[in-house]
Design a protein around this motif. Structure first.
Motif, PDB file in Angstrom:
ATOM      1  N   GLU A 207      36.146  40.719  34.008  1.00 21.28           N
ATOM      2  CA  GLU A 207      35.958  41.632  35.139  1.00 21.28           C
ATOM      3  C   GLU A 207      36.819  41.232  36.330  1.00 21.28           C
ATOM      4  O   GLU A 207      37.377  42.096  37.013  1.00 21.28           O
ATOM      5  N   SER A 208      36.953  39.929  36.580  1.00 18.51           N
ATOM      6  CA  SER A 208      37.802  39.505  37.701  1.00 18.51           C
ATOM      7  C   SER A 208      39.263  39.816  37.418  1.00 18.51           C
ATOM      8  O   SER A 208      40.033  40.105  38.336  1.00 18.51           O
ATOM      9  N   GLU A 209      39.685  39.781  36.129  1.00 15.12           N
ATOM     10  CA  GLU A 209      41.055  40.140  35.772  1.00 15.12           C
ATOM     11  C   GLU A 209      41.305  41.623  36.004  1.00 15.12           C
ATOM     12  O   GLU A 209      42.343  42.017  36.531  1.00 15.12           O
ATOM     13  N   LEU A 210      40.378  42.449  35.578  1.00 11.41           N
ATOM     14  CA  LEU A 210      40.563  43.905  35.682  1.00 11.41           C
ATOM     15  C   LEU A 210      40.381  44.416  37.103  1.00 11.41           C
ATOM     16  O   LEU A 210      41.155  45.253  37.575  1.00 11.41           O
ATOM     17  N   PHE A 211      39.352  43.916  37.786  1.00 11.79           N
ATOM     18  CA  PHE A 211      38.962  44.527  39.066  1.00 11.79           C
ATOM     19  C   PHE A 211      39.204  43.638  40.273  1.00 11.79           C
ATOM     20  O   PHE A 211      39.078  44.098  41.418  1.00 11.79           O
ATOM     21  N   GLY A 212      39.573  42.371  40.045  1.00 13.44           N
ATOM     22  CA  GLY A 212      39.863  41.484  41.161  1.00 13.44           C
ATOM     23  C   GLY A 212      38.607  41.030  41.877  1.00 13.44           C
ATOM     24  O   GLY A 212      37.489  41.396  41.513  1.00 13.44           O
ATOM     25  N   TYR A 213      38.803  40.232  42.930  1.00 17.34           N
ATOM     26  CA  TYR A 213      37.654  39.742  43.695  1.00 17.34           C
ATOM     27  C   TYR A 213      38.074  39.431  45.119  1.00 17.34           C
ATOM     28  O   TYR A 213      39.255  39.218  45.420  1.00 17.34           O
ATOM     29  N   GLU A 214      37.078  39.410  46.004  1.00 14.63           N
ATOM     30  CA  GLU A 214      37.289  39.036  47.397  1.00 14.63           C
ATOM     31  C   GLU A 214      37.243  37.510  47.527  1.00 14.63           C
ATOM     32  O   GLU A 214      36.695  36.815  46.658  1.00 14.63           O
ATOM     33  N   LYS A 215      37.805  37.004  48.605  1.00 11.13           N
ATOM     34  CA  LYS A 215      37.781  35.550  48.797  1.00 11.13           C
ATOM     35  C   LYS A 215      36.334  35.068  48.913  1.00 11.13           C
ATOM     36  O   LYS A 215      35.474  35.724  49.520  1.00 11.13           O
ATOM     37  N   GLY A 216      36.056  33.944  48.250  1.00 14.28           N
ATOM     38  CA  GLY A 216      34.717  33.382  48.281  1.00 14.28           C
ATOM     39  C   GLY A 216      33.695  34.146  47.471  1.00 14.28           C
ATOM     40  O   GLY A 216      32.489  33.944  47.635  1.00 14.28           O
ATOM     41  N   ALA A 217      34.166  35.024  46.570  1.00 15.49           N
ATOM     42  CA  ALA A 217      33.227  35.858  45.804  1.00 15.49           C
ATOM     43  C   ALA A 217      32.372  35.020  44.856  1.00 15.49           C
ATOM     44  O   ALA A 217      31.239  35.387  44.547  1.00 15.49           O
ATOM     45  N   PHE A 218      32.908  33.906  44.381  1.00 17.81           N
ATOM     46  CA  PHE A 218      32.163  33.035  43.475  1.00 17.81           C
ATOM     47  C   PHE A 218      32.771  31.642  43.519  1.00 17.81           C
ATOM     48  O   PHE A 218      33.883  31.453  44.045  1.00 17.81           O
ATOM     49  N   THR A 219      32.067  30.684  42.983  1.00 20.61           N
ATOM     50  CA  THR A 219      32.550  29.311  42.962  1.00 20.61           C
ATOM     51  C   THR A 219      33.839  29.219  42.148  1.00 20.61           C
ATOM     52  O   THR A 219      33.898  29.697  41.015  1.00 20.61           O
ATOM     53  N   GLY A 220      34.868  28.641  42.741  1.00 24.93           N
ATOM     54  CA  GLY A 220      36.149  28.527  42.057  1.00 24.93           C
ATOM     55  C   GLY A 220      37.100  29.672  42.344  1.00 24.93           C
ATOM     56  O   GLY A 220      38.233  29.659  41.872  1.00 24.93           O
ATOM     57  N   ALA A 221      36.651  30.674  43.099  1.00 29.41           N
ATOM     58  CA  ALA A 221      37.518  31.807  43.425  1.00 29.41           C
ATOM     59  C   ALA A 221      38.634  31.356  44.357  1.00 29.41           C
ATOM     60  O   ALA A 221      38.457  30.454  45.182  1.00 29.41           O
ATOM     61  N   HIS A 222      39.784  31.998  44.223  1.00 30.74           N
ATOM     62  CA  HIS A 222      40.926  31.682  45.088  1.00 30.74           C
ATOM     63  C   HIS A 222      40.569  32.019  46.527  1.00 30.74           C
ATOM     64  O   HIS A 222      39.895  33.025  46.807  1.00 30.74           O
ATOM     65  N   THR A 223      41.013  31.186  47.451  1.00 25.83           N
ATOM     66  CA  THR A 223      40.633  31.357  48.858  1.00 25.83           C
ATOM     67  C   THR A 223      41.145  32.660  49.456  1.00 25.83           C
ATOM     68  O   THR A 223      40.604  33.148  50.449  1.00 25.83           O
ATOM     69  N   LYS A 224      42.180  33.243  48.860  1.00 29.43           N
ATOM     70  CA  LYS A 224      42.723  34.507  49.369  1.00 29.43           C
ATOM     71  C   LYS A 224      42.247  35.709  48.565  1.00 29.43           C
ATOM     72  O   LYS A 224      42.678  36.839  48.820  1.00 29.43           O
ATOM     73  N   GLY A 225      41.387  35.482  47.585  1.00 30.49           N
ATOM     74  CA  GLY A 225      40.991  36.577  46.719  1.00 30.49           C
ATOM     75  C   GLY A 225      42.080  36.872  45.691  1.00 30.49           C
ATOM     76  O   GLY A 225      43.097  36.189  45.627  1.00 30.49           O
ATOM     77  N   LYS A 226      41.870  37.919  44.918  1.00 30.96           N
ATOM     78  CA  LYS A 226      42.841  38.252  43.876  1.00 30.96           C
ATOM     79  C   LYS A 226      42.804  39.743  43.581  1.00 30.96           C
ATOM     80  O   LYS A 226      41.734  40.343  43.462  1.00 30.96           O
ATOM     81  N   LYS A 227      43.988  40.337  43.441  1.00 29.45           N
ATOM     82  CA  LYS A 227      44.063  41.728  43.024  1.00 29.45           C
ATOM     83  C   LYS A 227      43.741  41.842  41.543  1.00 29.45           C
ATOM     84  O   LYS A 227      44.156  41.016  40.744  1.00 29.45           O
ATOM     85  N   GLY A 228      43.008  42.889  41.184  1.00 28.90           N
ATOM     86  CA  GLY A 228      42.762  43.155  39.781  1.00 28.90           C
ATOM     87  C   GLY A 228      43.931  43.915  39.166  1.00 28.90           C
ATOM     88  O   GLY A 228      44.796  44.453  39.873  1.00 28.90           O
ATOM     89  N   LEU A 229      43.966  43.970  37.829  1.00 34.08           N
ATOM     90  CA  LEU A 229      45.073  44.639  37.150  1.00 34.08           C
ATOM     91  C   LEU A 229      45.091  46.139  37.425  1.00 34.08           C
ATOM     92  O   LEU A 229      46.151  46.761  37.379  1.00 34.08           O
TER      93      LEU A 229
END
Length: 450
Positions: A207-229
């Motif tokens: 789900e994080s690959e497809l839809f991305g996440y906001e910064k701090g969304a979960f433990t280990g998430a990138h500090t800047k968040g990530k765009k989904g595919l």
């Protein structure tokens, strides 16, 4: 920090240092087998050292881990070379390969130093950037057979219509290539084509690959968040390969995206709108998956507006000669050869089973090009599984319908003798090759050749 024992004859301390280097260090033996690779391989190929050590170069060629390699040339010419590469995950590499020789001058190892773009390390000249040498071309698809012509007709018809589509067929039939072709002949060709193999991503990360996440969304998430595919593919096409492996939780969210053209990244409060054409590919029967509770029926009907079935290679044998010639041209250019193929070898290739379909055929041609010593590829250079299994069925099935058993056996015997004599040219060599006495070989040559 203690000083390193540079004057000591014990170099055990070096291995952990090499293992931690930023650059990838990979070592092959004298026969294409990987004997060492450090941790940098994870960044380049998404594989751990344990996944690679002990395996053959050809295992990774078959998986299209990189778009070209200098290794066969180094083996052949026994000198160092450098090459630019691109991996299947899009990493651009610069590789230097150096042969290592023993005291007798025999090549024993090839060591490669592989560097990619810097990540997390300050760059002294930040204005430099890599520029791609040329834009990606429209993929060429072989369609001589009636079944493939039908496939191309459907593909062309739906290229101007933004409908979802499922590409079905066995592994290795070219579903990803057809998806790329459909993208590049559509009005979305100026925008990204993104492909995700749903089976290659852990369930917890899909789900994080497809839809991305906001910064701090979960433990280990990138500090800047990530765009989904989906966001990366905005305006273009997203191929979900092996869609049957998509977890049910992600299937529900995918259905929502198809219906609403928007979604919430993990940890976000504001939906992201997307304009993406979705293509799916599978080698499984999705209706069976639905019956077993593994695939959502509503998602199936949303995706399956159009289904394109790619036939296996054994059902489109008319395409094999052109595929063989194209692969032969490609690998001749790639490895610096000018090899040709005989009609006999081509016939055997056309009559093989090809359970791995086009992918297996491509792999076989590459292996023959880099391992055969002859400039002419004949039956003797083909893998035994192809030449041995095909010879008898090929010659027995090409005899006239009313032929007796004895006449079929005689025709097969004649074909073996003619082929061996054409290759070796003397009764002595034919006898040695076939395990016959020279007297018998001479009689058979006189019977069938002279």
């Amino acid at each position: 920090m203690p000083s390193l024992p540079l004057k000591s004859h014990n170099y055990d301390f070096l291995l952990p240092l090499i293992h931690s280097m930023y650059d990838e260090i990979i070592v092959y033996d004298d026969n294409y087998q990987i004997v060492y690779v450090n941790n940098a391989c994870q960044r380049h190929y998404d594989c751990s050292p344990e996944d690679m050590i002990g395996k053959s170069f050809f295992d990774f060629v078959d998986r299209n881990c990189w778009n070209n390699s200098i290794l066969p040339i180094v083996y052949k010419e026994k000198k160092a070379y450098a090459i630019k590469q691109k991996t299947f995950i899009g990493t651009e590499l610069f590789t230097i390969a150096v042969p290592i020789f023993d005291l007798r001058g025999n090549l024993t190892y090839v060591i490669m130093n592989v560097r990619d773009h810097l990540s997390g390390i300050p760059l002294y000249n930040p204005n430099y950037s890599y520029q791609s040498s040329k834009p990606e071309a429209i993929p060429e698809i072989i369609a001589t057979s009636f079944k493939m012509k039908h496939v191309m007709d459907i593909t062309t018809k739906i290229s101007t219509i933004d409908v979802s589509c499922i590409l079905t067929g066995e592994t290795g039939t070219g579903k990803t290539l057809l998806a790329k072709y459909l993208h590049f002949i559509s009005h979305r060709s100026e925008f990204p084509f993104i492909s995700l193999n749903c089976a290659s991503i852990p369930t917890s990360l899909i789900e994080s690959e497809l839809f991305g996440y906001e910064k701090g969304a979960f433990t280990g998430a990138h500090t800047k968040g990530k765009k989904g595919l989906f966001e990366v593919a905005h305006g273009g096409t997203l191929l979900l390969d092996e869609i049957s492996e998509l977890p049910l939780s992600a299937q529900a969210k995918l259905l929502h995206v198809i219906q609403e053209q928007s979604y919430l990244p993990i940890g976000a409060n504001i939906p992201v709108s997307v304009n993406v054409r979705i293509l799916a590919a599978t080698n499984k029967d999705l209706k069976t998956q639905i019956a077993n509770g593994l695939f959502r029926e509503d998602l199936y009907y949303r995706l399956n507006v159009v289904e394109i079935y790619l036939p296996p290679l054994r059902e489109r044998r008319e395409d094999i000669p052109e595929l063989v010639n194209r692969f032969l041209t490609h690998f001749n250019f790639k490895y610096g050869y000018s090899k040709t193929i005989t009609d006999n070898a081509m016939t055997l290739l056309c009559n093989a089973e090809w359970k791995g379909n086009i992918r297996e055929l491509r792999h076989v041609i590459e292996r023959i090009v880099v391992t055969s010593d002859s400039p002419i590829i004949d039956a003797v250079h083909l893998p035994s599984a192809i030449s041995n299994n095909n010879n008898m069925s090929l010659y027995f099935t090409t005899t006239s319908p009313g032929s007796s058993f004895d006449s079929k056996v005689e025709e097969y015997e004649a074909s073996i003798i003619k082929e061996a004599y054409q290759q070796y040219g003397s009764s002595r060599k034919v006898a040695s090759h076939l395990g016959l006495s020279q007297t018998r070989a001479h009689k058979l040559i006189k019977k069938y050749v002279h």
